[in-house]
Design a protein around this motif. Sequence first.
Motif, PDB file in Angstrom:
ATOM      1  N   ALA A  73       8.396 -13.564   4.756  1.00  0.00           N
ATOM      2  CA  ALA A  73       6.920 -12.967   5.346  1.00  0.00           C
ATOM      3  C   ALA A  73       6.967 -12.696   6.774  1.00  0.00           C
ATOM      4  N   SER A  74       6.053 -11.898   7.201  1.00  0.00           N
ATOM      5  CA  SER A  74       6.138 -11.629   8.450  1.00  0.00           C
ATOM      6  C   SER A  74       4.792 -11.066   8.820  1.00  0.00           C
ATOM      7  N   TRP A  75       4.284 -10.906  10.031  1.00  0.00           N
ATOM      8  CA  TRP A  75       3.257 -10.371  10.753  1.00  0.00           C
ATOM      9  C   TRP A  75       3.173  -8.898  10.945  1.00  0.00           C
ATOM     10  N   SER A  76       2.316  -8.062  10.290  1.00  0.00           N
ATOM     11  CA  SER A  76       2.410  -6.631  10.700  1.00  0.00           C
ATOM     12  C   SER A  76       0.833  -6.235  11.246  1.00  0.00           C
ATOM     13  N   ARG A  77       0.863  -4.975  11.693  1.00  0.00           N
ATOM     14  CA  ARG A  77      -0.701  -4.477  12.084  1.00  0.00           C
ATOM     15  C   ARG A  77      -0.965  -3.473  10.996  1.00  0.00           C
ATOM     16  N   GLY A  78      -2.300  -3.455  10.835  1.00  0.00           N
ATOM     17  CA  GLY A  78      -2.942  -2.604   9.761  1.00  0.00           C
ATOM     18  C   GLY A  78      -4.435  -2.674   9.752  1.00  0.00           C
ATOM     19  N   GLU A  79      -5.129  -2.361   8.703  1.00  0.00           N
ATOM     20  CA  GLU A  79      -6.233  -2.374   8.486  1.00  0.00           C
ATOM     21  C   GLU A  79      -6.820  -2.946   7.257  1.00  0.00           C
ATOM     22  N   VAL A  80      -8.114  -3.895   7.178  1.00  0.00           N
ATOM     23  CA  VAL A  80      -8.386  -4.375   5.812  1.00  0.00           C
ATOM     24  C   VAL A  80      -8.779  -3.346   4.851  1.00  0.00           C
ATOM     25  N   PRO A  81      -8.085  -3.498   3.429  1.00  0.00           N
ATOM     26  CA  PRO A  81      -8.389  -2.626   2.805  1.00  0.00           C
ATOM     27  C   PRO A  81     -10.119  -2.363   2.665  1.00  0.00           C
ATOM     28  N   VAL A  82     -10.517  -1.057   2.285  1.00  0.00           N
ATOM     29  CA  VAL A  82     -11.763  -0.529   2.006  1.00  0.00           C
ATOM     30  C   VAL A  82     -12.465  -1.590   1.196  1.00  0.00           C
ATOM     31  N   GLU A  83     -11.910  -1.918   0.075  1.00  0.00           N
ATOM     32  CA  GLU A  83     -12.618  -2.656  -1.047  1.00  0.00           C
ATOM     33  C   GLU A  83     -12.916  -4.260  -0.561  1.00  0.00           C
ATOM     34  N   ALA A 131      -3.975  -8.175  12.116  1.00  0.00           N
ATOM     35  CA  ALA A 131      -2.628  -8.691  11.882  1.00  0.00           C
ATOM     36  C   ALA A 131      -2.765  -9.123  10.341  1.00  0.00           C
ATOM     37  N   ILE A 132      -1.692  -8.717   9.901  1.00  0.00           N
ATOM     38  CA  ILE A 132      -1.684  -8.884   8.479  1.00  0.00           C
ATOM     39  C   ILE A 132      -0.385  -9.621   8.045  1.00  0.00           C
ATOM     40  N   TRP A 133      -0.600 -10.670   7.147  1.00  0.00           N
ATOM     41  CA  TRP A 133       0.686 -11.498   6.595  1.00  0.00           C
ATOM     42  C   TRP A 133       0.427 -11.602   5.046  1.00  0.00           C
ATOM     43  N   THR A 134       1.723 -11.416   4.477  1.00  0.00           N
ATOM     44  CA  THR A 134       1.763 -10.936   3.029  1.00  0.00           C
ATOM     45  C   THR A 134       2.938 -12.067   2.850  1.00  0.00           C
ATOM     46  N   ARG A 173      -2.414 -12.851   0.931  1.00  0.00           N
ATOM     47  CA  ARG A 173      -2.407 -11.801   2.000  1.00  0.00           C
ATOM     48  C   ARG A 173      -3.432 -12.263   2.982  1.00  0.00           C
ATOM     49  N   THR A 174      -3.258 -12.502   4.351  1.00  0.00           N
ATOM     50  CA  THR A 174      -3.913 -13.050   5.312  1.00  0.00           C
ATOM     51  C   THR A 174      -4.319 -11.813   6.492  1.00  0.00           C
ATOM     52  N   TYR A 175      -5.550 -11.752   6.721  1.00  0.00           N
ATOM     53  CA  TYR A 175      -6.021 -10.832   7.756  1.00  0.00           C
ATOM     54  C   TYR A 175      -6.498 -11.763   8.779  1.00  0.00           C
ATOM     55  N   VAL A 176      -6.117 -11.233  10.304  1.00  0.00           N
ATOM     56  CA  VAL A 176      -6.605 -11.992  11.461  1.00  0.00           C
ATOM     57  C   VAL A 176      -6.715 -10.909  12.539  1.00  0.00           C
ATOM     58  N   PRO A 177      -7.774 -11.414  13.370  1.00  0.00           N
ATOM     59  CA  PRO A 177      -8.138 -10.189  14.451  1.00  0.00           C
ATOM     60  C   PRO A 177      -6.666 -10.259  15.378  1.00  0.00           C
ATOM     61  N   ASN A 207       4.319 -17.592  19.158  1.00  0.00           N
ATOM     62  CA  ASN A 207       5.449 -18.084  18.156  1.00  0.00           C
ATOM     63  C   ASN A 207       4.874 -18.227  16.514  1.00  0.00           C
ATOM     64  N   LEU A 208       4.106 -17.225  16.210  1.00  0.00           N
ATOM     65  CA  LEU A 208       3.431 -17.167  14.960  1.00  0.00           C
ATOM     66  C   LEU A 208       4.123 -16.398  14.121  1.00  0.00           C
ATOM     67  N   GLY A 209       5.228 -15.661  14.413  1.00  0.00           N
ATOM     68  CA  GLY A 209       5.930 -14.908  13.457  1.00  0.00           C
ATOM     69  C   GLY A 209       6.806 -15.469  12.510  1.00  0.00           C
ATOM     70  N   SER A 210       6.794 -16.664  12.172  1.00  0.00           N
ATOM     71  CA  SER A 210       7.868 -17.257  11.292  1.00  0.00           C
ATOM     72  C   SER A 210       7.259 -17.095   9.740  1.00  0.00           C
ATOM     73  N   ALA A 211       8.336 -17.180   8.903  1.00  0.00           N
ATOM     74  CA  ALA A 211       7.880 -16.977   7.554  1.00  0.00           C
ATOM     75  C   ALA A 211       7.042 -18.178   6.915  1.00  0.00           C
ATOM     76  N   ALA A 212       6.817 -19.337   7.641  1.00  0.00           N
ATOM     77  CA  ALA A 212       6.011 -20.242   7.200  1.00  0.00           C
ATOM     78  C   ALA A 212       4.820 -20.235   7.775  1.00  0.00           C
ATOM     79  N   SER A 213       4.566 -19.134   8.362  1.00  0.00           N
ATOM     80  CA  SER A 213       2.906 -18.998   8.896  1.00  0.00           C
ATOM     81  C   SER A 213       2.158 -18.387   8.001  1.00  0.00           C
ATOM     82  N   GLY A 214       1.258 -17.976   8.419  1.00  0.00           N
ATOM     83  CA  GLY A 214       0.113 -17.398   7.598  1.00  0.00           C
ATOM     84  C   GLY A 214      -1.377 -17.888   7.727  1.00  0.00           C
ATOM     85  N   GLY A 215      -2.412 -17.875   7.017  1.00  0.00           N
ATOM     86  CA  GLY A 215      -3.669 -18.178   7.217  1.00  0.00           C
ATOM     87  C   GLY A 215      -3.758 -19.535   7.590  1.00  0.00           C
TER      88      GLY A 215
END
Length: 257
Positions: free
Chosen positions: A111-121, A133-136, A153-157, A166-174
């Motif tokens: 898992a890694s961080w990427s950029r995107g938008e929160v789903p409409v729902e 920033a999105i982590w899945t 799935r985590t969403y963070v500003p 250094n938050l891009g590791s697979a062990a990261s997330g919310g």
Amino acid sequence: MDLSTLPQHQKAATVARILHAEILEGRYGADGQLPTEPELVKRFGVARETVRRALQLLKESGVVMSVQGSGTFVRRRPRRTTLHRELQPQGGPADWIDHGSESWVPLGPPASWSRGEVPVELADSIGLEGQVAIWTCALGIDAEPRVPLRLVRTYVPVDVVEGLPNLGSAASGGSAVLERLAQAGAELFWTLSDGARMPELSEATALDSPIGIPLIQTLRITRQGGTVIEATEYVVSSERFCLTYRPDQDANGLNLD
């Protein structure tokens, strides 16, 4: 049976309801074969396309499955497992499966961080807008076969993630975000809510669950002051899991810890 008097838009749903009732009655066995499409066309007096639509409705709801070159069969549903939950002082839920014998393990690509938008729902529930920033991550249990059972799935500003190097590791997330912020002295408040929603096609595929089976959704929202700084959604198939909470006290008021 002649359904010719029904409006066209009701015929497929009617055929599906009748077949579903027969499946529940055990007419085709636990995993037996349904009649062929030509046989169903003759029985109900409808077009072949109507029969195909009726069978598709049953597939989407998880009642039947198609086997290439063999036909349509009653789908044997998986055994439902209890997902036990205990709330942690920080970071939301700690979940485990029956008897605590299996633990969650990450599956698939790291898992890694990427950029995107929160789903409409989810936008109104989460309270985050614009780029985030999105982590899945897909999780299974530490037992064979290792198949995805839970999606996270985590969403963070974006500015929050950029402030935590250094938050891009697979062990990261919310949870990693919350730990890092707490270590920096931030005062955090989180809420946890359970609900249900229908899956996206990619989620149904990942969880090997029919598109018509709802997901059990847990949503954790963390605020610093009045500002949302993290939101994490956990989903599992309602066909595979039911959710129960471990109380802090038993019926006599005794602390369980």
